[in-house]
Design a protein around this motif. Structure first.
Motif, short mmCIF file in Angstrom:
data_model
loop_
_atom_site.label_atom_id
_atom_site.label_comp_id
_atom_site.label_asym_id
_atom_site.label_seq_id
_atom_site.Cartn_x
_atom_site.Cartn_y
_atom_site.Cartn_z
N ARG A 245 -54.90 61.29 4.50
CA ARG A 245 -53.64 60.62 4.84
C ARG A 245 -52.69 61.61 5.52
N THR A 246 -52.66 62.85 5.01
CA THR A 246 -51.78 63.86 5.61
C THR A 246 -52.22 64.17 7.04
N CYS A 247 -53.53 64.20 7.28
CA CYS A 247 -54.03 64.40 8.66
C CYS A 247 -53.62 63.21 9.53
N GLY A 248 -53.72 62.01 8.98
CA GLY A 248 -53.30 60.81 9.73
C GLY A 248 -51.83 60.86 10.07
N LEU A 249 -51.02 61.28 9.10
CA LEU A 249 -49.57 61.40 9.32
C LEU A 249 -49.28 62.44 10.40
N ALA A 250 -50.03 63.55 10.37
CA ALA A 250 -49.84 64.61 11.37
C ALA A 250 -50.08 64.05 12.77
N ALA A 251 -51.12 63.22 12.92
CA ALA A 251 -51.42 62.62 14.23
C ALA A 251 -50.28 61.70 14.67
N ILE A 252 -49.80 60.88 13.73
CA ILE A 252 -48.70 59.96 14.06
C ILE A 252 -47.46 60.74 14.51
N LYS A 253 -47.14 61.80 13.75
CA LYS A 253 -45.94 62.61 14.07
C LYS A 253 -46.04 63.23 15.46
N LYS A 254 -47.26 63.61 15.84
CA LYS A 254 -47.44 64.27 17.15
C LYS A 254 -47.74 63.26 18.26
N GLY A 255 -47.82 61.98 17.90
CA GLY A 255 -48.12 60.95 18.90
C GLY A 255 -49.55 61.01 19.41
N VAL B 224 -54.10 53.28 7.97
CA VAL B 224 -55.02 53.01 9.08
C VAL B 224 -55.32 54.31 9.85
N ALA B 225 -54.30 55.13 10.09
CA ALA B 225 -54.50 56.40 10.80
C ALA B 225 -55.42 57.32 9.99
N ALA B 226 -55.29 57.28 8.65
CA ALA B 226 -56.14 58.12 7.79
C ALA B 226 -57.60 57.69 7.90
N SER B 227 -57.82 56.40 7.89
CA SER B 227 -59.18 55.89 8.02
C SER B 227 -59.76 56.29 9.38
N ASP B 228 -58.97 56.15 10.43
CA ASP B 228 -59.43 56.50 11.78
C ASP B 228 -59.75 58.00 11.89
N ILE B 229 -58.82 58.83 11.43
CA ILE B 229 -58.99 60.28 11.63
C ILE B 229 -60.08 60.84 10.72
N SER B 230 -60.30 60.17 9.58
CA SER B 230 -61.30 60.68 8.63
C SER B 230 -62.72 60.49 9.14
N ALA B 231 -62.89 59.72 10.22
CA ALA B 231 -64.22 59.55 10.80
C ALA B 231 -64.61 60.74 11.68
N GLN B 232 -63.66 61.62 11.96
CA GLN B 232 -63.93 62.75 12.87
C GLN B 232 -64.54 63.92 12.10
N VAL C 8 -44.77 66.23 2.26
CA VAL C 8 -44.86 64.87 2.83
C VAL C 8 -45.48 63.88 1.83
N THR C 9 -45.60 64.30 0.58
CA THR C 9 -46.25 63.47 -0.45
C THR C 9 -45.70 62.04 -0.48
N GLY C 10 -44.39 61.92 -0.27
CA GLY C 10 -43.77 60.59 -0.33
C GLY C 10 -43.93 59.77 0.93
N SER C 11 -44.47 60.35 1.98
CA SER C 11 -44.53 59.65 3.28
C SER C 11 -45.93 59.20 3.68
N ILE C 12 -46.91 59.38 2.81
CA ILE C 12 -48.29 59.13 3.24
C ILE C 12 -48.87 57.82 2.73
N ARG C 13 -48.02 56.97 2.13
CA ARG C 13 -48.54 55.73 1.54
C ARG C 13 -48.20 54.48 2.33
N THR C 14 -47.75 54.64 3.58
CA THR C 14 -47.39 53.46 4.36
C THR C 14 -48.65 52.83 4.96
N PRO C 15 -48.58 51.52 5.30
CA PRO C 15 -49.73 50.86 5.93
C PRO C 15 -50.17 51.57 7.22
N GLN C 16 -49.20 52.07 7.98
CA GLN C 16 -49.52 52.74 9.24
C GLN C 16 -50.34 54.02 8.99
N VAL C 17 -49.93 54.77 7.98
CA VAL C 17 -50.67 56.00 7.65
C VAL C 17 -52.06 55.66 7.10
#
Ligand code: DC
Length: 223
Positions: A39-49, A96-104, A85-94
């Motif tokens: 989730r933290t990796c997913g959030l990192a991607a979102i933050k960097k666009g 989906v991004a976590a699932s996507d990035i975890s495939a890499q 960022v513990t409090g910011s990684i539980r959103t629906p957007q994160v």
């Protein structure tokens, strides 16, 4: 008492984190939520666009970013580039991004290395998708936690609403769960796997405490 690990794998919303946390507390050992790392990796991607499916961009992101897992008073905190960022990684957007990035593969290799390093220092309950099949194939205890997709969606919606997040309705939560199931189970690299030796726990069969006690009944006294 020796160091041992308990692997708890299962799909999104199966109740594995509640279960893993309860078991760790009852046994007085540590709990590692490996999903929080993806989730933290997913959030990192979102933050960097960055598109979490873009292999090259994700590779550079992994080189640049600094992800730390800290345990403060026994509780796991996720630190991204120095920020908690513990409090910011539980959103629906994160999610989906976590699932996507975890495939890499580049992401999985880095996270799995960290997970193995953390888990060898003391006894841990780890929850995730590939703990028994890939991260710690020699874990002393292996469990696979399940529940119907509709139940998992109901639980997830309740969890979001309790946090004051009303951004999705039931159908949208269910659609996200099904999207993540499909990806997490069918990706090429370390998918969600039920190893043959895992004890299967259907969390629809028991209460939260009942599920915990059922799992604990398989754990032998370590002393
Ligand atoms: O358990 P969770 O919903 O917080 O996990 C978020 C995403 O991370 C999930 O869609 C799949 C991925 N994940 C993974 O690939 N491997 C793990 N061990 C844990 C999570």
């Amino acid at each position: 008492m020796g160091i041992y690990q308990i692997a708890v794998d299962g799909p999104s919303g199966s109740g594995k984190s509640t279960l893993a946390k309860g078991v760790a507390k009852a046994l007085g050992i540590m709990y590692l939520d490996t999903g929080a790392m993806y989730r933290t990796c997913g959030l990192a991607a979102i933050k960097k666009g960055i598109d979490p499916k873009d292999e090259d961009k994700v590779r550079s992101l992994m080189e640049e970013m600094n992800l730390e897992v800290k345990f403060i008073d026994g509780e796991q905190r996720m630190i991204l580039d120095g920020e908690d960022v513990t409090g910011s990684i539980r959103t629906p957007q994160v999610s989906v991004a976590a699932s996507d990035i975890s495939a890499q593969p580049v992401v999985r290799t880095a996270m799995v290395d960290m997970q193995r390093t953390i888990a060898k220092e003391q006894s841990f309950v780890l929850d995730g998708r590939d703990i028994a099949s890939n991260v710690l194939p020699d874990a002393k205890y292996k469990f696979y936690v399940t529940a119907k997709a509709s139940t998992r969606a109901e639980r997830r919606l309740k969890e979001l609403n309790e946090k004051g997040d009303f951004s999705q309705n039931y159908e949208e939560v269910l659609r996200d769960i099904e999207y993540r199931d499909e990806q997490d189970m069918n990706r090429e690299f370390a998918p969600l796997t039920q190893v043959p030796e895992a004890i299967v726990i259907n969390t629809e069969d028991y209460t939260i405490e009942g599920t915990r006690d059922y799992l604990l009944s398989f754990i032998k006294e370590e002393n």
